[in-house]
Design a protein around this motif. Structure first.
Motif, PDB file in Angstrom:
ATOM      1  N   ALA A  70       3.656  13.063 -18.359  1.00 38.70           N
ATOM      2  CA  ALA A  70       4.959  13.480 -17.835  1.00 38.70           C
ATOM      3  C   ALA A  70       4.858  13.951 -16.391  1.00 38.70           C
ATOM      4  CB  ALA A  70       5.567  14.581 -18.702  1.00 38.70           C
ATOM      5  N   GLY A  71       3.737  14.576 -16.031  1.00 34.39           N
ATOM      6  CA  GLY A  71       3.538  15.037 -14.667  1.00 34.39           C
ATOM      7  C   GLY A  71       3.158  13.929 -13.710  1.00 34.39           C
ATOM      8  N   ASN A  72       2.827  12.741 -14.270  1.00 33.11           N
ATOM      9  CA  ASN A  72       2.420  11.595 -13.463  1.00 33.11           C
ATOM     10  C   ASN A  72       1.288  11.963 -12.504  1.00 33.11           C
ATOM     11  OD1 ASN A  72       4.289   9.389 -14.306  1.00 33.11           O
ATOM     12  ND2 ASN A  72       5.829  10.873 -13.634  1.00 33.11           N
ATOM     13  N   ASP A  73       0.276  12.641 -13.061  1.00 29.96           N
ATOM     14  CA  ASP A  73      -0.866  12.995 -12.236  1.00 29.96           C
ATOM     15  C   ASP A  73      -2.139  13.089 -13.060  1.00 29.96           C
ATOM     16  OD1 ASP A  73      -0.304  15.363 -13.572  1.00 29.96           O
ATOM     17  OD2 ASP A  73       0.172  16.525 -11.788  1.00 29.96           O
ATOM     18  N   LEU A  74      -3.256  13.155 -12.345  1.00 25.44           N
ATOM     19  CA  LEU A  74      -4.562  13.387 -12.938  1.00 25.44           C
ATOM     20  C   LEU A  74      -5.044  14.744 -12.464  1.00 25.44           C
ATOM     21  CD1 LEU A  74      -7.038  12.348 -14.562  1.00 25.44           C
ATOM     22  CD2 LEU A  74      -7.947  11.480 -12.393  1.00 25.44           C
ATOM     23  N   LEU A  75      -5.447  15.599 -13.400  1.00 24.68           N
ATOM     24  CA  LEU A  75      -5.877  16.954 -13.099  1.00 24.68           C
ATOM     25  C   LEU A  75      -7.353  17.118 -13.422  1.00 24.68           C
ATOM     26  CD1 LEU A  75      -2.910  18.826 -14.839  1.00 24.68           C
ATOM     27  CD2 LEU A  75      -3.023  17.989 -12.465  1.00 24.68           C
ATOM     28  N   ARG A  76      -7.959  18.111 -12.769  1.00 24.81           N
ATOM     29  CA  ARG A  76      -9.341  18.475 -13.079  1.00 24.81           C
ATOM     30  C   ARG A  76      -9.372  19.951 -13.435  1.00 24.81           C
ATOM     31  NH1 ARG A  76     -14.551  17.286  -9.116  1.00 24.81           N
ATOM     32  NH2 ARG A  76     -16.215  17.787 -10.647  1.00 24.81           N
ATOM     33  N   VAL A  77      -9.869  20.240 -14.631  1.00 30.40           N
ATOM     34  CA  VAL A  77      -9.946  21.620 -15.115  1.00 30.40           C
ATOM     35  C   VAL A  77     -11.391  22.082 -15.022  1.00 30.40           C
ATOM     36  CG1 VAL A  77      -9.509  23.171 -17.045  1.00 30.40           C
ATOM     37  CG2 VAL A  77      -8.041  21.167 -16.709  1.00 30.40           C
ATOM     38  N   HIS A  78     -11.627  23.133 -14.259  1.00 30.56           N
ATOM     39  CA  HIS A  78     -12.979  23.663 -14.103  1.00 30.56           C
ATOM     40  C   HIS A  78     -13.302  24.622 -15.254  1.00 30.56           C
ATOM     41  CE1 HIS A  78     -13.822  21.860 -10.195  1.00 30.56           C
ATOM     42  NE2 HIS A  78     -12.539  22.046  -9.922  1.00 30.56           N
ATOM     43  N   VAL A  81      -6.017  15.987  -8.917  1.00 27.52           N
ATOM     44  CA  VAL A  81      -6.907  14.947  -8.400  1.00 27.52           C
ATOM     45  C   VAL A  81      -6.109  13.827  -7.743  1.00 27.52           C
ATOM     46  CG1 VAL A  81      -8.554  13.142  -9.051  1.00 27.52           C
ATOM     47  CG2 VAL A  81      -8.726  15.436 -10.069  1.00 27.52           C
ATOM     48  N   ALA A  82      -5.053  13.361  -8.437  1.00 26.19           N
ATOM     49  CA  ALA A  82      -4.288  12.210  -7.943  1.00 26.19           C
ATOM     50  C   ALA A  82      -2.885  12.227  -8.510  1.00 26.19           C
ATOM     51  CB  ALA A  82      -4.984  10.901  -8.314  1.00 26.19           C
ATOM     52  N   ARG A  83      -1.965  11.634  -7.761  1.00 27.86           N
ATOM     53  CA  ARG A  83      -0.587  11.463  -8.207  1.00 27.86           C
ATOM     54  C   ARG A  83      -0.286   9.968  -8.256  1.00 27.86           C
ATOM     55  NH1 ARG A  83       1.631  16.549  -7.860  1.00 27.86           N
ATOM     56  NH2 ARG A  83       0.722  17.943  -6.305  1.00 27.86           N
ATOM     57  N   PHE A  84       0.575   9.590  -9.204  1.00 31.45           N
ATOM     58  CA  PHE A  84       0.866   8.182  -9.437  1.00 31.45           C
ATOM     59  C   PHE A  84       2.337   7.902  -9.127  1.00 31.45           C
ATOM     60  CE2 PHE A  84      -2.709   9.544 -11.855  1.00 31.45           C
ATOM     61  CZ  PHE A  84      -3.618   8.510 -11.757  1.00 31.45           C
ATOM     62  N   LYS A  85       2.559   7.040  -8.166  1.00 30.38           N
ATOM     63  CA  LYS A  85       3.917   6.743  -7.729  1.00 30.38           C
ATOM     64  C   LYS A  85       4.585   5.750  -8.681  1.00 30.38           C
ATOM     65  CE  LYS A  85       4.855   6.571  -3.349  1.00 30.38           C
ATOM     66  NZ  LYS A  85       4.903   6.217  -1.906  1.00 30.38           N
ATOM     67  N   PRO A  86       5.920   5.785  -8.758  1.00 25.46           N
ATOM     68  CA  PRO A  86       6.645   4.808  -9.568  1.00 25.46           C
ATOM     69  C   PRO A  86       6.432   3.391  -9.047  1.00 25.46           C
ATOM     70  CG  PRO A  86       8.056   6.653  -8.961  1.00 25.46           C
ATOM     71  CD  PRO A  86       6.815   6.761  -8.129  1.00 25.46           C
ATOM     72  N   ARG A  87       6.810   2.443  -9.877  1.00 26.03           N
ATOM     73  CA  ARG A  87       6.716   1.032  -9.522  1.00 26.03           C
ATOM     74  C   ARG A  87       8.049   0.365  -9.817  1.00 26.03           C
ATOM     75  NH1 ARG A  87       2.230  -3.208 -12.052  1.00 26.03           N
ATOM     76  NH2 ARG A  87       2.260  -4.675 -10.292  1.00 26.03           N
ATOM     77  N   VAL A  88       8.488  -0.514  -8.943  1.00 27.07           N
ATOM     78  CA  VAL A  88       9.716  -1.271  -9.186  1.00 27.07           C
ATOM     79  C   VAL A  88       9.396  -2.413 -10.141  1.00 27.07           C
ATOM     80  CG1 VAL A  88      11.516  -2.699  -8.169  1.00 27.07           C
ATOM     81  CG2 VAL A  88      10.716  -0.662  -6.967  1.00 27.07           C
ATOM     82  N   VAL A  89      10.117  -2.450 -11.254  1.00 26.94           N
ATOM     83  CA  VAL A  89       9.919  -3.487 -12.268  1.00 26.94           C
ATOM     84  C   VAL A  89      11.265  -4.139 -12.571  1.00 26.94           C
ATOM     85  CG1 VAL A  89       8.010  -2.193 -13.279  1.00 26.94           C
ATOM     86  CG2 VAL A  89      10.298  -1.926 -14.233  1.00 26.94           C
ATOM     87  N   GLU A  90      11.219  -5.269 -13.247  1.00 28.96           N
ATOM     88  CA  GLU A  90      12.448  -5.942 -13.654  1.00 28.96           C
ATOM     89  C   GLU A  90      12.793  -5.597 -15.097  1.00 28.96           C
ATOM     90  OE1 GLU A  90      12.130 -10.121 -12.983  1.00 28.96           O
ATOM     91  OE2 GLU A  90      12.076  -9.927 -10.796  1.00 28.96           O
TER      92      GLU A  90
END
Length: 351
Positions: A156-164, A172-181
């Motif tokens: 749901a957060g559209n991201d990758l986290l690192r827990v120490h 760590v990273a965020r994931f952008k939306p993509r245009v689809v049909e």
């Protein structure tokens, strides 16, 4: 139908690429998480939050319950680390409720909460949110690293986290939306709202569900793909270890610390790293999760896909998995898959 899905998963006659037909190891209720430790023991999770270790040897596999975490709408994800440490990740819920939390599971003791992912996401809103809920959290995939930290993919957060180990969390990273049909198979409306005509391009969120560490040490993330869940639009991303605030951008898939590893998949819910850079991906439903929810995929056959460096793909034991949820690689290259994620199911051995 789901009551017989465990046997149905083993009944399919097709077996691709020389792989043997999947064989049930143990029966489980709503299984999803699966992780194999260095000794070849398999950790699995069930819908009620139970975490168990399975020893797959001989004709009578042994099952040892390790503990439990709060139950959610689906079984938790699991990961194993050095020192026989077991982690479990609960799915969506409000902060402080036990949901959306990373736990360490310890035999004979209560599970220890390591990090409240939902609470962290309240401070780390999704800048690419399309649903007017940028702090929503649904942690879905987990992988343990050698340094003791843990990676979490938040669908749901559209991201990758690192827990120490001390509970500190970084993005760590965020994931952008993509245009689809919009796919042709959908009805004219959904949830009482009219849908655009088939073929209409619309943005869809990434929904990263899965994380694994490849044999090359890089971090790989798989996507489900948000509404309208267009088949063939799920990607696997390859992220440089140690990255912070990287951006995974389908418009610029070959730049920066997050680059596209593969495209053309559908409704990915788990990944596992194999040898020589291979990644195994579980597709929940080949026709997409939305078509299954709409009753358009019956039976809801999923898939196990082998993805090689360069992005080429081949399906393993096609037609054999009903709503599969998890995969990991065991000793001698054997694969372990959990299915189905809802109702009576099993841990399956492939190979």
């Amino acid at each position: 139908m789901l009551a017989g899905a465990a046997s149905a998963a083993n009944a399919a006659s097709a077996s691709g690429g020389g792989w043997r037909e999947p064989t049930p190891v143990v029966e489980l209720d709503g299984p999803r998480g699966v992780a194999v430790d260095h000794a070849g023991r398999i950790v699995v999770s069930e819908a009620d939050g139970t975490i168990s270790r399975v020893i797959d040897r001989g004709r009578n596999p042994k099952v040892h319950e390790l503990g439990s975490v709060p139950a959610g709408f689906i079984a938790p994800a699991v990961a194993v680390a050095r020192g026989n440490r077991v982690f479990a990740l609960t799915t969506a819920g409000e902060p402080g409720t036990g949901a959306a939390t990373l736990y360490q599971v310890r035999p004979g003791r209560a599970a220890k909460a390591i990090a409240d992912i939902a609470a962290y996401q309240q401070t780390d809103p999704d800048p690419y949110d399309l649903e007017d809920n940028p702090t929503e959290s649904n942690p879905f995939g987990v992988a343990a690293l050698k340094d003791g930290s843990v990676l979490v993919a938040d669908a749901a957060g559209n991201d990758l986290l690192r827990v120490h180990p001390n509970g500190d969390v970084v993005t760590v990273a965020r994931f952008k939306p993509r245009v689809v049909e919009v796919p042709e198979e959908l009805p004219d409306e959904f949830d009482g709202e009219p849908l655009p005509p088939a073929g209409t391009p619309i943005p869809a969120e990434s929904v990263p569900t899965s994380i694994t560490v490849g044999s090359d040490g890089y971090w790989y993330v798989g996507e489900l793909r948000g509404f309208p869940a267009t088949p063939g639009t799920s990607q696997i991303w390859r992220i440089k270890p140690g990255s912070v605030d990287a951006v995974c951008d389908p418009e610029r898939p070959n730049s920066g610390h997050c680059r596209r590893f593969a495209d053309g998949l559908t409704s990915v819910v788990d990944l596992a790293g194999g040898s020589h850079g291979t990644i195994y991906a579980v597709q929940l439903v080949q026709q997409s999760w939305l078509q299954w929810e709409l009753g358009l995929a019956d039976p809801p056959v999923g898939g196990l896909i082998k993805v090689r460096p360069g992005g080429s793909k081949s399906e393993i034991a096609p037609g054999s998995f009903i709503l599969p949820g998890g995969v990991d690689v065991g000793r001698h290259g054997k694969l372990y898959v959990t299915a189905p994620v809802f109702g009576p199911g099993a841990l399956l051995r492939v190979g």
